[in-house]
Every structure is written in C-alpha cells, then in structure tokens.
Write a protein that holds these residues in place. Sequence first.
Motif, PDB file in Angstrom:
ATOM      1  N   LEU A  27      -2.354   4.742  -3.991  1.00 57.63           N
ATOM      2  CA  LEU A  27      -3.432   5.695  -4.270  1.00 57.63           C
ATOM      3  C   LEU A  27      -3.430   6.834  -3.256  1.00 57.63           C
ATOM      4  O   LEU A  27      -3.662   7.993  -3.612  1.00 57.63           O
ATOM      5  CB  LEU A  27      -4.777   4.982  -4.260  1.00 57.63           C
ATOM      6  N   SER A  28      -3.157   6.507  -2.005  1.00 53.46           N
ATOM      7  CA  SER A  28      -3.152   7.550  -0.973  1.00 53.46           C
ATOM      8  C   SER A  28      -2.014   8.541  -1.173  1.00 53.46           C
ATOM      9  O   SER A  28      -2.087   9.681  -0.715  1.00 53.46           O
ATOM     10  CB  SER A  28      -3.041   6.921   0.420  1.00 53.46           C
TER      11      SER A  28
ATOM     12  N   ALA B  12     -11.265   5.750  -6.010  1.00 56.33           N
ATOM     13  CA  ALA B  12     -10.258   6.771  -6.325  1.00 56.33           C
ATOM     14  C   ALA B  12     -10.538   7.467  -7.651  1.00 56.33           C
ATOM     15  O   ALA B  12      -9.764   8.332  -8.067  1.00 56.33           O
ATOM     16  CB  ALA B  12      -8.866   6.148  -6.338  1.00 56.33           C
TER      17      ALA B  12
ATOM     18  N   SER C 182      -3.832  -5.529  -2.147  1.00 58.11           N
ATOM     19  CA  SER C 182      -4.707  -4.370  -1.955  1.00 58.11           C
ATOM     20  C   SER C 182      -4.066  -3.331  -1.038  1.00 58.11           C
ATOM     21  O   SER C 182      -4.323  -2.138  -1.166  1.00 58.11           O
ATOM     22  CB  SER C 182      -6.064  -4.817  -1.395  1.00 58.11           C
ATOM     23  N   GLY C 183      -3.236  -3.787  -0.100  1.00 56.68           N
ATOM     24  CA  GLY C 183      -2.533  -2.835   0.759  1.00 56.68           C
ATOM     25  C   GLY C 183      -1.613  -1.924  -0.034  1.00 56.68           C
ATOM     26  O   GLY C 183      -1.532  -0.717   0.228  1.00 56.68           O
TER      27      GLY C 183
ATOM     28  N   ARG D 253     -12.783  -1.982  -5.672  1.00 53.37           N
ATOM     29  CA  ARG D 253     -13.412  -0.929  -4.872  1.00 53.37           C
ATOM     30  C   ARG D 253     -12.470   0.247  -4.657  1.00 53.37           C
ATOM     31  O   ARG D 253     -12.867   1.407  -4.738  1.00 53.37           O
ATOM     32  CB  ARG D 253     -13.868  -1.501  -3.528  1.00 53.37           C
ATOM     33  N   LEU D 254     -11.204  -0.046  -4.361  1.00 52.28           N
ATOM     34  CA  LEU D 254     -10.232   1.025  -4.129  1.00 52.28           C
ATOM     35  C   LEU D 254     -10.047   1.879  -5.373  1.00 52.28           C
ATOM     36  O   LEU D 254      -9.997   3.114  -5.301  1.00 52.28           O
ATOM     37  CB  LEU D 254      -8.893   0.424  -3.693  1.00 52.28           C
TER      38      LEU D 254
ATOM     39  N   VAL E   8      -2.010  -1.244  -3.241  1.00 54.38           N
ATOM     40  CA  VAL E   8      -2.885  -0.383  -4.039  1.00 54.38           C
ATOM     41  C   VAL E   8      -3.346   0.801  -3.209  1.00 54.38           C
ATOM     42  O   VAL E   8      -3.304   1.955  -3.661  1.00 54.38           O
ATOM     43  CB  VAL E   8      -4.113  -1.178  -4.546  1.00 54.38           C
ATOM     44  N   ARG E   9      -3.757   0.522  -1.987  1.00 52.97           N
ATOM     45  CA  ARG E   9      -4.246   1.593  -1.107  1.00 52.97           C
ATOM     46  C   ARG E   9      -3.132   2.614  -0.821  1.00 52.97           C
ATOM     47  O   ARG E   9      -3.360   3.828  -0.863  1.00 52.97           O
ATOM     48  CB  ARG E   9      -4.752   0.997   0.214  1.00 52.97           C
ATOM     49  N   ALA E  10      -1.922   2.124  -0.531  1.00 55.41           N
ATOM     50  CA  ALA E  10      -0.813   3.024  -0.215  1.00 55.41           C
ATOM     51  C   ALA E  10      -0.442   3.902  -1.407  1.00 55.41           C
ATOM     52  O   ALA E  10      -0.201   5.101  -1.255  1.00 55.41           O
ATOM     53  CB  ALA E  10       0.398   2.207   0.235  1.00 55.41           C
TER      54      ALA E  10
ATOM     55  N   GLU F 250     -11.651  -5.978  -3.520  1.00 51.21           N
ATOM     56  CA  GLU F 250     -11.083  -4.890  -2.740  1.00 51.21           C
ATOM     57  C   GLU F 250     -10.296  -3.936  -3.631  1.00 51.21           C
ATOM     58  O   GLU F 250     -10.420  -2.714  -3.516  1.00 51.21           O
ATOM     59  CB  GLU F 250     -10.173  -5.445  -1.638  1.00 51.21           C
ATOM     60  N   SER F 251      -9.490  -4.479  -4.549  1.00 49.10           N
ATOM     61  CA  SER F 251      -8.758  -3.617  -5.480  1.00 49.10           C
ATOM     62  C   SER F 251      -9.721  -2.865  -6.381  1.00 49.10           C
ATOM     63  O   SER F 251      -9.516  -1.685  -6.675  1.00 49.10           O
ATOM     64  CB  SER F 251      -7.785  -4.448  -6.320  1.00 49.10           C
TER      65      SER F 251
END
Length: 511
Positions: free
Chosen positions: A300-301, A347, A293-294, A342-343, A296-298, A339-340
Amino acid sequence: MDFTECYGDTVSSVAAAARTGCWKQVRRLIRRGFSVDCRDNRGWNALHEAAAAGSKECVKEILATVSGSSRHCRIFVNSLTHEGESACYLAAKHGHVAVVQLLLRARADFNHLTNDSSCPLYAAVHGGYKDIVELLVRHGAEVNGTHTASCWTCLHQAVYEGHSEIVQLLVGVCNLEALDDHNISPLFLAAQYGKQECLEILVNAGANVNTQAADLATPLLIASQEGHQNCVEFLLDHGADPNVACSRDWPQLAIHAAAEFGHIGLIAATDRVCDQGDGMVSPIYVAVNRHQSGSVRALLSEGYSPDAQDCTHVLGLHSPLSLALMQAMDFFRFSSFSESVRLLVAAGAHLKEEDWLYALHEGKIVLELQELRELLCVALEHVQFAPCWLPVLLKAGLQPSLLLQPHVLEHADGDALNYLLEFVNWTTLPKSLKSILDRRREEQTWKPWTHFDTVVSLSHICRLQIRLMLGPDLLMRTSIVQQLPVPPSLHQLACHHKSGLFHEKHWFFQL
C-alpha cells in the motif's frame, strides 16, 4: 571363496585387522593363509574394510595377494557389498583420496552405481571431498548421471550442500541445465536454499536464470518465497524476469510469493500491471490471505490499490477487503485480521454491500466496539448501504450522535434515516441538520414517520435515558432489561427498536 574362515555375524580376521588399520597384522594373517575375501553378513570383505577405514597400507597388502591375475584382481577390486558398494565407493564416501588413487590404479570401476543409484563421484560430492572429485573427474567419471530417487546429478548435490569449490570444478564439465524429476535445475536449488556463492558461480558459467520447474516456479520466485534477499537482488541484477508467470492456475509472479511469506523485495522491479490489470491478481490478495500485514503495509505504501482488481473469476473474490472480512466470518478470528482490515480501510478501500454482510453478520462474528467504530469512517462513505450496516452498528452500541453527519442526512435512504432518528432526540438536532431534513421533506426525498411531528413522548425520552445509563453491553441482554424497576411497558421500548422494514429485509440482523 575360502571357507576355512567364515562367520555369519562378524568379520574375518583379516577384515578385522584391516578395519583397525594394522597393516602388519594384515600381512601376517595373509602369510598364514587367511583369506582376504571372506564376507560378513553385510557382504563386506577385507578390502571393503580397509577402504572404508582409509588404510592405504592395508589396501596395498590386500591387493598384493591378488595381483597375479589381472582379471581376478579386477573382479576382486570391484566386488560389491550387499548394498552394491565397491571399495572405491567406500573410500570416496569417507574422503580417503590416497586409497581411491590406489584402487583406480587397480582398475576399479568408478562409475558403478550402488543399490540406491549413488556412485563414487556422487559420494565424494556429498561429503565435500574436492580432491577426490577432481581425481575422479580427471579419470573420466560420468558427471551427468542421475542419482537418488529424485534424479539429482552431482551438480545438484554440490549446490544443495553448498560446496562452492566443487561447484566451481563441476560447472566446467557438467550440464548446467540438468533437471531432476520436478524439472528443477542446480541454479534453482541454489536460489531455493540461499546458496549465494553457488548461485553466482552458476550464473557466471551461463546457467539460465529464468529456468522454470515443472510447476512453472522460477528461481526468482523461490528465492523470494524463502526470503533469500541477497539471491533475489543478484538474480535481478543478472537478468531474472520478475514478470514471468509462475503458475498454471493464475498469473502468479515472484512478488506474490514474496508477499505471501512477508519477504517483500520485488516491488520496484515488478510490472505494476499485476496491481489492477484484468486477468491478474494483486499481491495484496495473497498478503491478506496469509495474514501478512507487513506485506500489505509495504504494498500500500508503494501505491498498490487497496481495492485491487475484481478477482471473482479467478479467486471468487471481488476485493482484498472482502477476503479479510470473509475469513473473519469463516474462522471466527476477526482480531487476527483486524490489522489488514484497518490498513485497507485507511488506504481508502471501498466496501460493497456483501462486504458489510461479512463484517456485521451477528450470527457469525462478534465485533468489538472499537472495531465497529473503525468501520464508521467507511460507513459514512457508503450511505447507500445503510440498511445493511446501520441497525447492527446501533445495536452493537455505537453512539448514534456519531452518525448525525450532514452527509448521512443528505444521502441516506428515507427509512434508514427514520431508523437513525429513532435512536436520538430529534428535537435537539442542530439547526444545520434540521435544515437538511426540512429540505429533503420539501423535495419529497424523505418522509418522516408520523410521530416525528409531535412532541417527543415520555416513553421515548425514558428509553433514551435507559440506553444511556445501561450502556451497550448490558443493553444487549434482554434479561437485564427485564429486571429494570420501570413499568413493564418500557421493557420492550428499552430494547433495540426493530422496524418492519429492517425486520423483513434484514432478518439476519435480529438479536
């Protein structure tokens, strides 16, 4: 061989003295006629023992006994144990440089291979004995020979062990692009094991930073995979190409390995064509697949698309979100993927009809109420798929009033809209929502069920009140409903309503 002293399970007297380094005892025994060439059950003689122990004086005494004939001396100096180890090899293996010097003067064969394909130079490299390496190289030792079952050269081994001073010595005489049995170069090894000093030496010596192994992996990919960020940055600064395809199956780049193992550090350097380009695979797929998920977050950001590209032809998947939901269904572990999910949803990921089937398939996965509510924001943007998700959301206990949105009432399929209205007291709808229904009725885009025009029946009001009092958890249990102190006719009404339309088209949602 002198058979006057020979043991099947222990060393000879001279060999025992040589092992302890007692050169005076060795001299006395030799003068008394004891043989220096008696072998034990390993094939070791006194010279092997003295060389392994690093006793320079004992080696001198032993060599002095065979100095009369150069041929005999050379044969004796190069005698081998049962493992194919010479005295020179044993001295180099244990770091005894003075003994190696003596044996070289006695014409030791420093290129002889042991039974496992090692040699004095390779043994010295493995042990990190720079002085011996330098000595053997100066005497002309073979530096590019292959050793071990994986065909490593001395330079491979020096890099693997992280002996940077030896690497610095060898890069001037070795083949920098030597490959093992998997086409892995010494530079690749430095990147793989995070040996930054060795990596810098090799790059500065001219080694190819974009070399590829047999499976097409590059040093940049392997360093990214293993999380050696300093090596990644150094390689990028010295010409490593992050956009080289590193797989024959699909165009995997270094960033995919980074995303897979949560070591994102290549986003800025990577060509964004991998994000949504045809024939490519977004690294978001890989991050979701490995539960990173980290990553994925990076991604997407940094602007990577939550929908990515359709990879049906490559991976059999049409979006990262479908992958997360499919895994949840297959492994009964939605919470580990939430978590993925939700991210991606946050997005702006879009769900197609099959995604709803993965997310809401009651026979395969049980979603928590909070997770269902998190999907609500997506549901409101996918009203066209309401026949898939509406029954399951309501049956799982979602508050029906949350779906009484203008967007839903304006665009929902007529039967889906009627289904929703069955869960609420439609006579109390706000004027703004009633006006939408009136307009759709006039436009003939919605036809209410016949009983909607009558006064709300007592049974329906009772049903709504029972639902409110029981709550979603108890309402899902038929046994609880059947125990209610109400007329039997209300038992069925208290259970979730199933219209013929949804029963026929979506039988898999039935409880």
